[in-house]
Design a protein around this motif. Structure first.
Motif: not given
Length: 248
Positions: A218-224
């Motif tokens: 949704s447009g955002a980078q993810l961390q684990e």
């Protein structure tokens, strides 16, 4: 009690209205199609007359950055003002686990703005943070698709059945305000890319899932651990496999 459910005709709202009525409460399904519009204020004062609790499970009709921010800011401000005037004593809002960690996304910036308005209002409140619903797993694939390839990060993912969400929101609504956040999640932790890959294969969907640590959500980078709750979350009972078996 009289409980007004904003967004009361949607997926969660309709389930919530039923659960409240089963407990003997007067539940009012408030939505534009029932004559209540929180953006314009139409029908709001009348719907809230005599209400003890308002539960907001509404969502923006548009996820475009400016539109969704306008929706949540305007709707929430109008709702909180009307609640204060009507003597409502508990505002409950449904939001998303990881909202504060997803601020690269316009949608989640809007949800954060909604939460900040609630916290600053002086109204006794409870915010329920849910993980993504089982029903939206295919939608995650769809918004992550480029051509015939679905780009997803290999991160933890703990989805929940919408009926369990409605039950948790119901418990919160009939309880005392927590003046904070309650997290709820499903009972199983998956890896997002692997789960979507298996889900598409089971549906004979020809798309290919590409594992990409930099793929946006949704447009955002993810961390684990962006999409999973903390250790104090309420864990629901329904397993994904059981829910999927019911869909056959």
């Amino acid at each position: 009690m009289k409980v007004v459910v904003i967004g009361g005709t949607g997926l969660i709202g309709s389930k919530l209205v039923g659960k409240l009525e089963e407990l003997g409460h007067e539940a009012v399904a408030a939505a534009p199609n029932t004559g209540v519009n929180t953006l314009t204020g139409e029908g709001l004062a009348e719907a809230l007359k005599g209400a003890s609790v308002v539960v907001d499970v509404s969502n923006s009709p548009s996820w475009e950055d400016d539109a969704v921010l306008t929706f949540f800011r305007t709707s929430t401000a109008n709702l909180l003002k009307a609640e204060a005037e009507a003597g409502v004593t508990h505002h409950v809002a449904l939001s998303v686990v990881g909202t504060d960690r997803l601020q690269e996304s316009g949608y989640f910036r809007a949800k954060q703005a909604q939460e900040e308005l609630i916290k600053a209002s002086g109204m006794p409140y409870s915010i329920v943070h849910a993980t993504q619903f089982f029903e939206f797993i295919k939608g995650i694939a769809d918004i992550s698709t480029d051509g015939d390839t679905v780009h997803l990060a290999p991160v933890k993912f703990q989805p929940i059945y919408s009926d369990d969400v409605a039950a948790a929101v119901c418990r919160t609504a009939v309880g005392a305000p927590v003046n904070g956040v309650v997290e709820i999640a499903g009972p199983e932790v998956f890896q997002l890319d692997e789960l979507i890959r298996q889900t598409l294969a089971d549906a004979n969907d020809p798309r290919t899932v590409a594992t990409d640590p930099k793929a946006a959500y949704s447009g955002a980078q993810l961390q684990e651990t962006t999409l999973v709750p903390g250790p104090d979350a309420d864990i629901a009972e329904t397993k994904l496999s059981d829910w999927m078996a019911r869909q056959q």
